[in-house]
Design a protein around this motif. Structure first.
Motif, PDB file in Angstrom:
ATOM      1  N   TRP A 220       0.890  -1.190  -0.122  1.00  0.00           N
ATOM      2  CA  TRP A 220      -0.043   0.078  -0.074  1.00  0.00           C
ATOM      3  C   TRP A 220       0.814   1.377  -0.054  1.00  0.00           C
ATOM      4  CZ3 TRP A 220      -4.209  -0.905   4.409  1.00  0.00           C
ATOM      5  CH2 TRP A 220      -4.953  -1.956   4.288  1.00  0.00           C
ATOM      6  N   ILE A 221       2.080   1.090   0.287  1.00  0.00           N
ATOM      7  CA  ILE A 221       2.957   2.246   0.665  1.00  0.00           C
ATOM      8  C   ILE A 221       3.402   2.879  -0.699  1.00  0.00           C
ATOM      9  CG2 ILE A 221       5.284   3.102   1.555  1.00  0.00           C
ATOM     10  CD1 ILE A 221       3.208   2.226   3.574  1.00  0.00           C
ATOM     11  N   LYS A 222       3.162   4.161  -0.790  1.00  0.00           N
ATOM     12  CA  LYS A 222       3.595   5.030  -1.980  1.00  0.00           C
ATOM     13  C   LYS A 222       5.190   4.816  -2.092  1.00  0.00           C
ATOM     14  CE  LYS A 222       2.981   9.751  -4.066  1.00  0.00           C
ATOM     15  NZ  LYS A 222       2.220  10.972  -3.551  1.00  0.00           N
ATOM     16  N   PRO A 223       5.500   4.689  -3.530  1.00  0.00           N
ATOM     17  CA  PRO A 223       6.934   4.528  -3.522  1.00  0.00           C
ATOM     18  C   PRO A 223       7.628   5.940  -3.014  1.00  0.00           C
ATOM     19  CG  PRO A 223       6.108   3.546  -5.417  1.00  0.00           C
ATOM     20  CD  PRO A 223       5.069   4.133  -4.390  1.00  0.00           C
ATOM     21  N   GLY A 224       8.761   6.015  -2.302  1.00  0.00           N
ATOM     22  CA  GLY A 224       9.181   7.146  -1.716  1.00  0.00           C
ATOM     23  C   GLY A 224       8.744   7.723  -0.327  1.00  0.00           C
ATOM     24  N   ALA A 225       7.862   7.070  -0.088  1.00  0.00           N
ATOM     25  CA  ALA A 225       7.113   8.014   1.237  1.00  0.00           C
ATOM     26  C   ALA A 225       8.157   7.639   2.480  1.00  0.00           C
ATOM     27  CB  ALA A 225       5.725   7.150   1.488  1.00  0.00           C
ATOM     28  N   ILE A 226       7.455   8.454   3.398  1.00  0.00           N
ATOM     29  CA  ILE A 226       8.046   8.381   4.679  1.00  0.00           C
ATOM     30  C   ILE A 226       6.962   7.630   5.588  1.00  0.00           C
ATOM     31  CG2 ILE A 226       8.867   9.673   6.885  1.00  0.00           C
ATOM     32  CD1 ILE A 226       9.067  12.069   4.790  1.00  0.00           C
ATOM     33  N   VAL A 227       7.307   6.363   6.312  1.00  0.00           N
ATOM     34  CA  VAL A 227       6.486   5.731   7.165  1.00  0.00           C
ATOM     35  C   VAL A 227       6.791   5.634   8.595  1.00  0.00           C
ATOM     36  CG1 VAL A 227       5.620   3.430   7.301  1.00  0.00           C
ATOM     37  CG2 VAL A 227       6.076   4.328   5.153  1.00  0.00           C
ATOM     38  N   VAL A 228       5.973   6.252   9.387  1.00  0.00           N
ATOM     39  CA  VAL A 228       6.248   6.177  10.788  1.00  0.00           C
ATOM     40  C   VAL A 228       5.402   5.360  11.670  1.00  0.00           C
ATOM     41  CG1 VAL A 228       6.082   7.742  13.057  1.00  0.00           C
ATOM     42  CG2 VAL A 228       6.958   8.525  10.781  1.00  0.00           C
ATOM     43  N   ASP A 229       5.759   4.471  12.216  1.00  0.00           N
ATOM     44  CA  ASP A 229       4.908   3.364  13.021  1.00  0.00           C
ATOM     45  C   ASP A 229       4.848   3.519  14.324  1.00  0.00           C
ATOM     46  OD1 ASP A 229       3.556   1.021  13.573  1.00  0.00           O
ATOM     47  OD2 ASP A 229       4.669  -0.184  12.448  1.00  0.00           O
ATOM     48  N   VAL A 230       3.789   3.741  14.912  1.00  0.00           N
ATOM     49  CA  VAL A 230       3.551   4.202  16.304  1.00  0.00           C
ATOM     50  C   VAL A 230       3.077   2.791  17.071  1.00  0.00           C
ATOM     51  CG1 VAL A 230       2.566   5.665  18.082  1.00  0.00           C
ATOM     52  CG2 VAL A 230       3.141   6.568  15.942  1.00  0.00           C
ATOM     53  N   GLY A 231       2.692   1.710  16.398  1.00  0.00           N
ATOM     54  CA  GLY A 231       2.197   0.409  16.952  1.00  0.00           C
ATOM     55  C   GLY A 231       3.222  -0.228  17.595  1.00  0.00           C
ATOM     56  N   ILE A 232       2.962  -0.749  18.793  1.00  0.00           N
ATOM     57  CA  ILE A 232       3.784  -1.931  19.529  1.00  0.00           C
ATOM     58  C   ILE A 232       3.201  -2.823  19.876  1.00  0.00           C
ATOM     59  CG2 ILE A 232       5.672  -2.258  21.245  1.00  0.00           C
ATOM     60  CD1 ILE A 232       6.121   0.552  21.513  1.00  0.00           C
ATOM     61  N   HIS A 233       3.342  -4.133  19.269  1.00  0.00           N
ATOM     62  CA  HIS A 233       2.737  -5.354  19.869  1.00  0.00           C
ATOM     63  C   HIS A 233       3.779  -6.202  20.155  1.00  0.00           C
ATOM     64  CE1 HIS A 233      -0.754  -3.304  17.780  1.00  0.00           C
ATOM     65  NE2 HIS A 233       0.090  -3.074  16.969  1.00  0.00           N
ATOM     66  N   ARG A 234       3.447  -7.107  21.068  1.00  0.00           N
ATOM     67  CA  ARG A 234       4.258  -8.507  21.560  1.00  0.00           C
ATOM     68  C   ARG A 234       3.866  -9.544  20.740  1.00  0.00           C
ATOM     69  NH1 ARG A 234       8.649  -8.466  24.359  1.00  0.00           N
ATOM     70  NH2 ARG A 234       8.258  -6.408  25.339  1.00  0.00           N
ATOM     71  N   GLN A 235       4.551 -10.141  20.075  1.00  0.00           N
ATOM     72  CA  GLN A 235       4.188 -11.515  19.438  1.00  0.00           C
ATOM     73  C   GLN A 235       4.377 -12.776  20.296  1.00  0.00           C
ATOM     74  OE1 GLN A 235       4.688 -10.808  14.828  1.00  0.00           O
ATOM     75  NE2 GLN A 235       6.562 -10.042  15.869  1.00  0.00           N
ATOM     76  N   GLU A 236       3.786 -13.732  19.800  1.00  0.00           N
ATOM     77  CA  GLU A 236       3.945 -15.195  20.584  1.00  0.00           C
ATOM     78  C   GLU A 236       5.359 -15.380  20.910  1.00  0.00           C
ATOM     79  OE1 GLU A 236       1.438 -18.322  18.988  1.00  0.00           O
ATOM     80  OE2 GLU A 236      -0.361 -17.102  19.720  1.00  0.00           O
ATOM     81  N   ASP A 237       6.200 -15.074  19.989  1.00  0.00           N
ATOM     82  CA  ASP A 237       7.685 -15.669  20.223  1.00  0.00           C
ATOM     83  C   ASP A 237       8.391 -14.415  21.177  1.00  0.00           C
ATOM     84  OD1 ASP A 237       7.901 -13.220  18.606  1.00  0.00           O
ATOM     85  OD2 ASP A 237       9.112 -14.487  17.006  1.00  0.00           O
ATOM     86  N   GLY A 238       7.512 -13.460  21.686  1.00  0.00           N
ATOM     87  CA  GLY A 238       8.402 -12.602  22.324  1.00  0.00           C
ATOM     88  C   GLY A 238       8.773 -11.169  21.618  1.00  0.00           C
ATOM     89  N   SER A 239       8.987 -11.546  20.490  1.00  0.00           N
ATOM     90  CA  SER A 239       9.435 -10.369  19.746  1.00  0.00           C
ATOM     91  C   SER A 239       8.445  -9.049  19.572  1.00  0.00           C
ATOM     92  CB  SER A 239       9.901 -10.551  18.325  1.00  0.00           C
ATOM     93  OG  SER A 239       8.794 -11.005  17.659  1.00  0.00           O
ATOM     94  N   LEU A 240       8.871  -7.882  19.125  1.00  0.00           N
ATOM     95  CA  LEU A 240       7.863  -6.836  18.846  1.00  0.00           C
ATOM     96  C   LEU A 240       7.622  -6.450  17.708  1.00  0.00           C
ATOM     97  CD1 LEU A 240       9.396  -4.363  21.694  1.00  0.00           C
ATOM     98  CD2 LEU A 240       7.147  -5.790  21.939  1.00  0.00           C
ATOM     99  N   CYS A 241       6.291  -6.198  17.190  1.00  0.00           N
ATOM    100  CA  CYS A 241       6.253  -5.583  15.957  1.00  0.00           C
ATOM    101  C   CYS A 241       5.376  -4.457  15.995  1.00  0.00           C
ATOM    102  CB  CYS A 241       5.620  -6.522  14.929  1.00  0.00           C
ATOM    103  SG  CYS A 241       3.880  -7.026  15.349  1.00  0.00           S
ATOM    104  N   GLY A 242       5.030  -3.734  14.795  1.00  0.00           N
ATOM    105  CA  GLY A 242       4.255  -2.610  14.636  1.00  0.00           C
ATOM    106  C   GLY A 242       2.991  -2.695  13.945  1.00  0.00           C
ATOM    107  N   ASP A 243       2.324  -1.673  13.703  1.00  0.00           N
ATOM    108  CA  ASP A 243       1.066  -1.609  13.014  1.00  0.00           C
ATOM    109  C   ASP A 243       1.308  -1.962  11.374  1.00  0.00           C
ATOM    110  OD1 ASP A 243      -0.442  -1.262  15.056  1.00  0.00           O
ATOM    111  OD2 ASP A 243      -0.917   0.875  14.624  1.00  0.00           O
TER     112      ASP A 243
END
Ligand SMILES: Nc1nc2c(c(=O)[nH]1)N[C@@H](CN(C=O)c1ccc(C(=O)N[C@@H](CCC(=O)O)C(=O)O)cc1)CN2
Ligand SMILES: [Mg+2]
Length: 286
Positions: A220-243
């Motif tokens: 979905w990201i426009k080529p050349g865009a600036i992407v800022v991800d504020v989401g923080i989620h802990r996954q089952e393996d303990g690692s973190l991911c965003g939105d």
């Protein structure tokens, strides 16, 4: 294209070093250090991590901090009384009540109870109102941190199509106000938005604060865009991911924030910034 990383951890560390120097010099001349009261109600595990980080950062930079860990069933009146105490305490420059609160407590009531000059979260209606009309104020830490990251990377937002995903009081709404101040054309999307993908596709600058892991697909990201991800989620393996699907988005974006190490550390840096700002004004007047 592989995006350049907006490294919030590195910038936060650099900002903290500046605050530490300023505090050390002030204390050497006999001034008191800045003081922050950190209040947590209950034991939400994510909140406990953030609150611990805030307290650790205070210690690292030589800031005085008082910690209150309150039982989840504390009454609104008791919480209000504690805030009143810190409002009146001359050694305290900033008060923060970690959110979310247990359901029986009103966040709106406690935010309004904090004196606007000690509202280092920048959530008080007086501070939000001042931000909206371009007056100096204590600014909400996460959006303020995002702006600091973008400014440090010398990204000029003037005239950009900025899309904010999420309309929360603590991130989405003040983020939109910040971007408007920076000269962007701002769209806020929210849970009733009909075609999120179409909005995301036209964003030169995308800020995602929806609280839904993987909501935004990389294609979905426009080529050349600036992407800022504020989401923080802990996954089952303990690692973190965003939105945002980071790996796929980084193929198209010009700049992107990682999770962890992007916006989260900047939130803490700007909390320190706000507390130092409040302290400077208070010690200058004493
Ligand atoms: N009173 C407030 N409550 C909440 C705020 C706030 O600004 N004031 N914001 C969020 C949570 N938050 C700050 O409190 C916050 C979130 C994340 C981080 C952070 O450093 N994240 C790290 C990862 C940490 C981890 O291991 O989980 C990162 O992204 O690298 C700091 C602060 C809601 N409540
Ligand atoms: Mg005032």
């Amino acid at each position: 294209m592989t995006a350049q990383i907006l490294d919030g951890r590195a910038l936060s560390t650099a900002l903290q070093a500046g605050f530490a120097d300023e505090i050390t010099s002030a204390v050497a001349t006999g001034l008191r250090p800045p003081g922050l009261a950190v209040i947590q109600v209950g034991e939400d595990p994510a909140s406990s991590v953030y609150v611990a980080n805030k307290r650790k950062t205070c210690e690292k930079i030589g800031m005085y901090s008082v910690s209150k860990d309150l039982k989840a069933d504390i009454s609104q009146a008791e919480l209000n009384a504690l805030v009143d105490e810190y409002n009146a305490d001359p050694s305290i420059d900033g008060i923060l009540v970690q959110l979310p609160l247990p359901a029986h407590l009103s966040a709106a009531e406690i935010i309004e109870r904090i004196h606007p000059d000690k509202d280092v979260d920048g959530f008080h209606p007086e501070n939000i109102g001042k931000l909206a009309i371009r007056q100096p104020a204590l600014r909400p830490c996460t959006p303020f941190g995002v702006m600091k990251l973008l400014q440090t990377a010398k990204l000029d937002l003037y005239g950009m199509e900025a899309v904010v995903v999420g309309a929360s009081n603590i991130v989405g709404r003040p983020m939109a106000l910040e971007l408007l101040l920076a000269g962007a054309t701002v769209t806020i999307t929210h849970r009733f938005t009909r075609d999120l993908e179409a909005h995301v596709r036209r964003a030169d600058l995308l800020v995602v604060a929806a609280g839904k892991p993987g909501l935004v697909r990389g294609d979905w990201i426009k080529p050349g865009a600036i992407v800022v991800d504020v989401g923080i989620h802990r996954q089952e393996d303990g690692s973190l991911c965003g939105d945002v699907d980071f790996a796929a988005a980084a193929e198209r974006a010009a700049w992107i924030t990682p999770v962890p190490g992007g916006v989260g550390p900047m939130t803490i840096a700007m909390l320190m910034h706000n507390t130092v700002q409040s302290w400077r004004e208070r010690v200058a007047c004493s």
